[in-house]
Motif scaffolding. Structure first.
Motif, PDB file in Angstrom:
ATOM      1  N   PHE A  86      37.342 125.333-112.692  1.00 24.10           N
ATOM      2  CA  PHE A  86      38.522 125.493-111.852  1.00 24.10           C
ATOM      3  C   PHE A  86      39.019 124.088-111.504  1.00 24.10           C
ATOM      4  O   PHE A  86      38.550 123.471-110.557  1.00 24.10           O
ATOM      5  CB  PHE A  86      38.183 126.280-110.575  1.00 24.10           C
ATOM      6  N   TRP A  87      39.957 123.569-112.292  1.00 23.43           N
ATOM      7  CA  TRP A  87      40.413 122.198-112.124  1.00 23.43           C
ATOM      8  C   TRP A  87      41.055 121.967-110.762  1.00 23.43           C
ATOM      9  O   TRP A  87      41.074 120.836-110.264  1.00 23.43           O
ATOM     10  CB  TRP A  87      41.369 121.816-113.255  1.00 23.43           C
ATOM     11  N   ILE A  95      38.497 114.017-111.277  1.00 23.00           N
ATOM     12  CA  ILE A  95      39.132 114.108-112.599  1.00 23.00           C
ATOM     13  C   ILE A  95      39.152 112.735-113.251  1.00 23.00           C
ATOM     14  O   ILE A  95      38.860 112.592-114.437  1.00 23.00           O
ATOM     15  CB  ILE A  95      40.551 114.704-112.490  1.00 23.00           C
ATOM     16  N   ARG A  96      39.468 111.706-112.461  1.00 28.57           N
ATOM     17  CA  ARG A  96      39.479 110.336-112.973  1.00 28.57           C
ATOM     18  C   ARG A  96      38.081 109.924-113.459  1.00 28.57           C
ATOM     19  O   ARG A  96      37.925 109.298-114.502  1.00 28.57           O
ATOM     20  CB  ARG A  96      39.968 109.392-111.873  1.00 28.57           C
ATOM     21  N   CYS A 118      31.649 111.178-105.834  1.00 29.57           N
ATOM     22  CA  CYS A 118      33.013 111.347-105.336  1.00 29.57           C
ATOM     23  C   CYS A 118      32.999 112.259-104.121  1.00 29.57           C
ATOM     24  O   CYS A 118      32.111 113.084-103.967  1.00 29.57           O
ATOM     25  CB  CYS A 118      33.906 112.006-106.395  1.00 29.57           C
ATOM     26  N   HIS A 119      34.012 112.135-103.325  1.00 29.43           N
ATOM     27  CA  HIS A 119      34.158 113.020-102.178  1.00 29.43           C
ATOM     28  C   HIS A 119      34.756 114.348-102.634  1.00 29.43           C
ATOM     29  O   HIS A 119      35.809 114.370-103.267  1.00 29.43           O
ATOM     30  CB  HIS A 119      35.045 112.369-101.121  1.00 29.43           C
ATOM     31  N   LEU A 120      34.079 115.450-102.333  1.00 34.13           N
ATOM     32  CA  LEU A 120      34.592 116.771-102.699  1.00 34.13           C
ATOM     33  C   LEU A 120      35.716 117.162-101.787  1.00 34.13           C
ATOM     34  O   LEU A 120      35.734 116.818-100.610  1.00 34.13           O
ATOM     35  CB  LEU A 120      33.471 117.822-102.603  1.00 34.13           C
ATOM     36  N   LYS A 121      36.697 117.922-102.333  1.00 31.79           N
ATOM     37  CA  LYS A 121      37.801 118.428-101.510  1.00 31.79           C
ATOM     38  C   LYS A 121      37.278 119.375-100.472  1.00 31.79           C
ATOM     39  O   LYS A 121      36.386 120.125-100.680  1.00 31.79           O
ATOM     40  CB  LYS A 121      38.802 119.195-102.364  1.00 31.79           C
TER      41      LYS A 121
END
Length: 121
Positions: A86-87, A95-96, A118-121
């Motif tokens: 699930f992008w 993504i980067r 990375c920090h998750l949304k």
């Protein structure tokens, strides 16, 4: 899950063991609601039922990510919806990171620890 794992079972059967719900499934909206609000119909997502129709008779859904990837490669078919990312659920930084890793190494092997880098949304 409180244990850190994920499952696709109904949450009611897991009462007291669920930390958060990541996906609530599909929704059916009547055409009249779109017509009444003058909103164009949008295409539906690729679901398991459509995936099964695209497969040879008797094909069983894959039981794991590696099996799903192998089946898609062997048959030239789409990846099973249960194993499609699930992008929208990952951040631009994630993504980067994926793009940079693939650009640098050509592929991702053994997974990519997104949550720790990375920090998750």
């Amino acid at each position: 899950m409180l244990s850190g794992s994920m499952t696709r079972r109904p949450a009611i059967a897991l009462e007291g063991k669920v930390e958060r719900v990541l996906d609530v499934g599909e929704i059916l909206i009547a055409y009249g609601d779109f017509l009444e609000n003058n909103h164009p119909l949008v295409p539906a997502g690729y679901c398991e039922e459509w995936w099964l129709l695209d497969q040879k008779p008797g094909t069983k859904p894959p039981q794991g990510e590696e099996e799903a990837l192998a089946l898609a490669r062997e048959t030239g078919s789409y990846l099973h919806p249960a194993w499609t990312w699930f992008w929208d659920d990952i951040s631009c930084d994630q993504i980067r990171l994926i793009a940079d890793t693939v650009a640098r190494d050509g592929k991702i092997e053994g997974g990519l620890p997104l949550s720790s880098r990375c920090h998750l949304k």
